[in-house]
Write an enzyme that holds these catalytic residues in place. Structure first.
Site, mmCIF file in Angstrom:
data_model
loop_
_atom_site.group_PDB
_atom_site.id
_atom_site.type_symbol
_atom_site.label_atom_id
_atom_site.label_comp_id
_atom_site.label_asym_id
_atom_site.label_seq_id
_atom_site.Cartn_x
_atom_site.Cartn_y
_atom_site.Cartn_z
ATOM 1 N N ASN A 196 -33.852 1.018 -24.499
ATOM 2 C CA ASN A 196 -32.636 1.730 -24.908
ATOM 3 C C ASN A 196 -32.634 1.965 -26.421
ATOM 4 O O ASN A 196 -32.855 1.031 -27.200
ATOM 5 C CB ASN A 196 -31.416 0.878 -24.508
ATOM 6 C CG ASN A 196 -30.118 1.662 -24.513
ATOM 7 O OD1 ASN A 196 -29.877 2.501 -25.377
ATOM 8 N ND2 ASN A 196 -29.264 1.379 -23.539
ATOM 9 N N THR A 243 0.811 -1.221 0.000
ATOM 10 C CA THR A 243 0.000 0.000 0.000
ATOM 11 C C THR A 243 0.843 1.268 0.000
ATOM 12 O O THR A 243 0.322 2.340 -0.238
ATOM 13 C CB THR A 243 -0.960 0.027 1.212
ATOM 14 O OG1 THR A 243 -0.267 -0.513 2.327
ATOM 15 C CG2 THR A 243 -2.195 -0.793 0.957
ATOM 16 N N ALA A 263 -32.328 10.964 -29.174
ATOM 17 C CA ALA A 263 -31.639 10.913 -30.471
ATOM 18 C C ALA A 263 -32.521 10.304 -31.567
ATOM 19 O O ALA A 263 -32.462 10.696 -32.731
ATOM 20 C CB ALA A 263 -30.346 10.118 -30.341
ATOM 21 N N GLN A 318 -29.392 0.724 -15.997
ATOM 22 C CA GLN A 318 -29.820 -0.029 -17.165
ATOM 23 C C GLN A 318 -30.290 -1.419 -16.757
ATOM 24 O O GLN A 318 -29.958 -1.904 -15.677
ATOM 25 C CB GLN A 318 -28.671 -0.181 -18.158
ATOM 26 C CG GLN A 318 -28.091 1.127 -18.670
ATOM 27 C CD GLN A 318 -27.127 0.895 -19.835
ATOM 28 O OE1 GLN A 318 -27.411 0.138 -20.760
ATOM 29 N NE2 GLN A 318 -25.977 1.547 -19.778
ATOM 30 N N HIS A 356 -27.264 12.339 -15.773
ATOM 31 C CA HIS A 356 -28.623 12.174 -15.243
ATOM 32 C C HIS A 356 -28.695 10.833 -14.493
ATOM 33 O O HIS A 356 -28.257 9.817 -15.021
ATOM 34 C CB HIS A 356 -29.642 12.196 -16.397
ATOM 35 C CG HIS A 356 -31.051 12.353 -15.917
ATOM 36 N ND1 HIS A 356 -31.764 13.519 -16.079
ATOM 37 C CD2 HIS A 356 -31.855 11.509 -15.230
ATOM 38 C CE1 HIS A 356 -32.961 13.371 -15.529
ATOM 39 N NE2 HIS A 356 -33.034 12.155 -15.002
ATOM 40 N N GLN A 382 -6.071 -8.556 -8.638
ATOM 41 C CA GLN A 382 -5.095 -8.254 -7.574
ATOM 42 C C GLN A 382 -5.515 -7.000 -6.834
ATOM 43 O O GLN A 382 -6.031 -6.066 -7.445
ATOM 44 C CB GLN A 382 -3.708 -8.073 -8.221
ATOM 45 C CG GLN A 382 -2.550 -7.940 -7.235
ATOM 46 C CD GLN A 382 -2.319 -6.503 -6.761
ATOM 47 O OE1 GLN A 382 -2.821 -5.557 -7.337
ATOM 48 N NE2 GLN A 382 -1.590 -6.347 -5.676
ATOM 49 N N HIS A 412 -32.303 16.051 -12.733
ATOM 50 C CA HIS A 412 -31.007 15.824 -13.376
ATOM 51 C C HIS A 412 -29.832 15.896 -12.396
ATOM 52 O O HIS A 412 -28.786 15.276 -12.616
ATOM 53 C CB HIS A 412 -30.829 16.886 -14.475
ATOM 54 C CG HIS A 412 -29.600 16.725 -15.315
ATOM 55 N ND1 HIS A 412 -29.542 15.854 -16.379
ATOM 56 C CD2 HIS A 412 -28.381 17.321 -15.255
ATOM 57 C CE1 HIS A 412 -28.340 15.920 -16.949
ATOM 58 N NE2 HIS A 412 -27.615 16.807 -16.280
ATOM 59 N N ASN A 455 -23.973 2.190 -14.158
ATOM 60 C CA ASN A 455 -22.617 2.719 -14.305
ATOM 61 C C ASN A 455 -22.671 4.160 -13.847
ATOM 62 O O ASN A 455 -23.369 4.971 -14.448
ATOM 63 C CB ASN A 455 -22.154 2.676 -15.767
ATOM 64 C CG ASN A 455 -22.007 1.259 -16.271
ATOM 65 O OD1 ASN A 455 -21.609 0.365 -15.536
ATOM 66 N ND2 ASN A 455 -22.337 1.041 -17.539
ATOM 67 N N CYS A 501 -19.975 6.041 -18.077
ATOM 68 C CA CYS A 501 -21.326 6.573 -18.076
ATOM 69 C C CYS A 501 -21.332 7.845 -18.903
ATOM 70 O O CYS A 501 -20.578 8.784 -18.619
ATOM 71 C CB CYS A 501 -21.774 6.852 -16.653
ATOM 72 S SG CYS A 501 -23.435 7.496 -16.592
ATOM 73 N N SER A 502 -22.186 7.885 -19.928
ATOM 74 C CA SER A 502 -22.099 8.990 -20.868
ATOM 75 C C SER A 502 -23.068 10.123 -20.537
ATOM 76 O O SER A 502 -23.128 11.107 -21.238
ATOM 77 C CB SER A 502 -22.322 8.479 -22.295
ATOM 78 O OG SER A 502 -23.404 7.590 -22.352
ATOM 79 N N HIS A 525 -27.241 -9.347 -8.625
ATOM 80 C CA HIS A 525 -27.185 -10.740 -9.062
ATOM 81 C C HIS A 525 -28.307 -11.498 -8.376
ATOM 82 O O HIS A 525 -28.423 -11.461 -7.147
ATOM 83 C CB HIS A 525 -25.827 -11.358 -8.735
ATOM 84 C CG HIS A 525 -24.789 -11.095 -9.780
ATOM 85 N ND1 HIS A 525 -23.440 -11.091 -9.531
ATOM 86 C CD2 HIS A 525 -24.913 -10.837 -11.117
ATOM 87 C CE1 HIS A 525 -22.775 -10.842 -10.660
ATOM 88 N NE2 HIS A 525 -23.649 -10.666 -11.631
ATOM 89 N N ARG A 565 3.245 1.981 -2.096
ATOM 90 C CA ARG A 565 3.741 2.275 -3.433
ATOM 91 C C ARG A 565 3.387 3.702 -3.864
ATOM 92 O O ARG A 565 2.238 4.104 -3.826
ATOM 93 C CB ARG A 565 3.074 1.273 -4.391
ATOM 94 C CG ARG A 565 3.650 1.202 -5.762
ATOM 95 C CD ARG A 565 3.075 -0.016 -6.465
ATOM 96 N NE ARG A 565 1.626 0.095 -6.622
ATOM 97 C CZ ARG A 565 1.017 0.112 -7.808
ATOM 98 N NH1 ARG A 565 1.709 0.023 -8.914
ATOM 99 N NH2 ARG A 565 -0.289 0.191 -7.886
ATOM 100 N N CYS A 607 -30.024 17.303 -22.023
ATOM 101 C CA CYS A 607 -29.960 15.924 -21.517
ATOM 102 C C CYS A 607 -31.071 15.097 -22.139
ATOM 103 O O CYS A 607 -32.247 15.452 -22.042
ATOM 104 C CB CYS A 607 -30.104 15.936 -19.997
ATOM 105 S SG CYS A 607 -30.396 14.294 -19.321
ATOM 106 N N CYS A 641 -33.805 13.881 -19.417
ATOM 107 C CA CYS A 641 -34.681 14.764 -18.638
ATOM 108 C C CYS A 641 -36.120 14.715 -19.172
ATOM 109 O O CYS A 641 -36.343 14.503 -20.362
ATOM 110 C CB CYS A 641 -34.147 16.206 -18.680
ATOM 111 S SG CYS A 641 -32.858 16.542 -17.453
ATOM 112 N N LYS A 671 -7.625 2.360 -9.155
ATOM 113 C CA LYS A 671 -6.952 1.080 -9.345
ATOM 114 C C LYS A 671 -7.146 0.655 -10.803
ATOM 115 O O LYS A 671 -8.273 0.657 -11.308
ATOM 116 C CB LYS A 671 -7.568 0.045 -8.411
ATOM 117 C CG LYS A 671 -7.300 -1.410 -8.780
ATOM 118 C CD LYS A 671 -5.858 -1.816 -8.522
ATOM 119 C CE LYS A 671 -5.592 -3.242 -8.985
ATOM 120 N NZ LYS A 671 -4.157 -3.601 -8.900
ATOM 121 N N HIS A 710 -29.319 7.431 -13.609
ATOM 122 C CA HIS A 710 -29.998 6.345 -14.328
ATOM 123 C C HIS A 710 -29.180 5.060 -14.265
ATOM 124 O O HIS A 710 -27.984 5.078 -13.998
ATOM 125 C CB HIS A 710 -30.228 6.725 -15.794
ATOM 126 C CG HIS A 710 -28.987 6.684 -16.641
ATOM 127 N ND1 HIS A 710 -27.991 7.642 -16.560
ATOM 128 C CD2 HIS A 710 -28.554 5.796 -17.570
ATOM 129 C CE1 HIS A 710 -27.019 7.357 -17.408
ATOM 130 N NE2 HIS A 710 -27.319 6.229 -18.035
#
Ligand SMILES: O=P(O)(O)O[C@H]1O[C@H](CO)[C@@H](O)[C@H](O)[C@H]1O
Ligand SMILES: O=P(O)(O)O[C@H]1O[C@H](CO)[C@@H](O)[C@H](O)[C@H]1O
Lengths: 347, 347
Positions: free
Chosen positions: B77, B29, B61, B169, B165, B324, B114, B154, B161-162, B282, B31, B52, B55, B312, B167
């Protein structure tokens, strides 16, 4: 892959080496990207950097002084993740299981020249790197408690590489890591059942299809494996079933070095940038068993997807479920095959 | 883990859910870090962003217009990695194996606001998110060809994450992904052998040790699993062996939401930043089989290691050999346990 339906639609592909599946979404390449853009580091140009702890003659963090090396140079990592002096211990308490792990971590400087990378090094100098890997594999492998040797390179700061000086690492250890256990098992099963190497037969099939082949020389082939995960993942495979790099003839070392230069040059040419990746050699464990099933290979896992600044994120779905890719292995191979094998920076 | 020798030395730990090992290097640790520093994005503050695509009221798109939603809102999506209309195809040619894959990908907006993230949302509003996850799990799970449903988030641009807002998935699909196959197998073996849940017994053991527990309420426990990979990886586990989220009582939904808020708040407090992660649930596959062995859990895989800007990297050795880590699970749990469960931004 000649199958039109799968080529155009989401599908899963099977990895014959790990026994696992990956998800491919060929229809999704048109997705716009509004997310993170990586920064491009300006190519360093100095052949010697007085602040670099890997340059010849410089002092490292722990006080050691690098020799005035002129060829590839290796030394024990000052911050080794594995140490050779660990007391042996086994812990088994209810559902908690652990064991002590001994090992040796080394750093391998590819060249004394701070400004270089593998693709811009002469083939003869890359041969020296391969020869040092061979020496290390033999020496470390002869230590009785070392059962596995992982040779790898992290290139580029987006791959966690903390120093641009051309270098890789070797982590040698007692246990056989998860990835190697899987690959040993699948190659062994095939060997016992067919009396032939899994990757020899796979290579024959690839050479007859041609669509995933990137380059070929007398002893080596570079291809995008059918089950590739990373957008431009590649594998360099010896034509002869060789279990580990210490079995290479001098001539084969030459062809291996030439193929490393070829593949990494195409990578740099792809987005006209010093292409980041993690590369590693998977080969026979040094556990004293006869590993006739093993066919060594060097794999490159590069993160870039669309440009020098947009990478593929292996997150969310990929961490919790299956690896996923958009462009197909065939598209990636086609792109790489059509890149010049002469480096863009050489005019 | 009470074992002093392992605590101070490199060792491997066994993951009872996947059957795989990880490498721990507690001595490492100290390092120094000279590599990549992430940029901190200034916290967005607008509750509504006209650019956005998530929103309320905005056009996406593909031309669809979001409703003026006031509660969590889900939709298919626009750039789904999985589609429901894929023709069935099996491909088996020599060593190449693939199959078509049908599925449905959804986006789940956690809030119309948002500017929010889970830790700064009221528990009642997080309950609405959990209830929408339950609704989706039930609805998607009732489609005959959907055998697995992956709910995930994400968070943060370093996790790919693009859009900031709030959210997550959901990717629902025909096949059962690799990670779930492993976890099903290990839980099933234990169930058949012991007539008890693997994670119930594990939880009992953790609750008696206490050293990896972060927080506990009436129905849920948050802990750092013994085999955690990411520096501050955590798992939220129901005390009752519940196979999937649709089996939660209304009261348990409340405690689950409270625990999500608690864990994500500690995360933000760790480096006083909006803490990035991939989180996922899960749970039992929806393949029609009785999955008595399953004990659902929500895991957080956050990349930050030392500060808001140093993460990391799971590269080189980790990609080719074993995951690791440096700080131990016990150290991470201790740090998180001692963080306030009140968000640093609330004065
Ligand atoms: O769908 P998004 O948010 O655009 O994309 C993100 O999550 C997906 C699912 O984990 C990943 O496949 C992408 O690489 C990542 O950038
Ligand atoms: O040893 P380095 O180059 O400092 O560190 C890099 O490579 C290691 C081995 O793949 C990883 O564990 C580290 O996360 C990465 O930053």
């Amino acid at each position: 892959m000649m199958n039109k339906i799968l080529n155009d639609n989401s599908h899963r592909r099977y990895n014959i080496l790990t026994g696992e599946w990956i998800l491919v979404s060929p229809h999704r390449t048109k997705r716009p990207w509004q997310g993170k853009q990586e920064q491009i580091k300006i190519a360093k140009s100095k052949s010697y950097d007085e602040n670099c702890y890997l340059c010849p003659g410089n002092t490292r963090a722990n006080g050691s002084v690098n020799p005035q090396y002129t060829k590839p140079f290796s030394f024990v990592n000052d911050y080794s993740a594995l140490l050779s002096s660990v007391p042996e211990e086994h812990y088994n308490k209810g559902l908690l299981r652990a064991k002590s792990e001994k090992g040796i971590c080394k750093v391998v400087c590819f060249s004394p020249d701070h400004s270089l990378t593998l693709p811009v090094m002469p083939i003869d100098d890359i041969m020296e790197v391969v020869n040092l890997w061979i020496k290390e594999y033999k020496e470390l492998g002869s230590i009785s408690y070392i059962n596995h040797i992982q040779i790898f390179e992290n290139k580029g700061d987006i791959m966690g590489c903390s120093n641009p000086h051309p270098h890789g690492q070797i982590w040698a250890q007692e246990s056989i890591p998860v990835e190697i256990v899987k690959k040993t098992q699948n190659q062994l099963e095939y060997w016992q059942k067919n009396g032939a190497g899994l990757l020899s037969d796979y290579l024959d099939q690839e050479l007859s299809h041609k669509e995933r082949i990137i380059a070929e020389n007398e002893s080596f082939v570079a291809l995008v494996p059918y089950w590739a995960i990373w957008p431009y993942e590649t594998m360099i495979l010896p034509k002869r079933k060789i279990g580990s790099i210490d079995k290479l003839t001098a001539k084969e070392v030459n062809f291996f070095a030439a193929m490393i230069k070829d593949v990494t040059t195409r990578y740099d040419n792809l987005f006209q940038t010093s292409f980041p990746y993690s590369a590693g050699i998977h080969q026979a464990p040094t556990d004293g068993n006869n590993h006739d099933e093993w066919h060594f290979h060097m794999s490159f896992y590069p993160p870039l997807l669309r440009s020098a600044t947009v990478k593929k994120f292996m997150v969310g779905y990929e961490m919790f479920a299956d690896p996923q890719r958009d462009i197909t292995a065939e598209q990636a191979a086609d792109t790489l095959r059509n890149k010049p094998s002469k480096h863009y920076s050489i005019t």
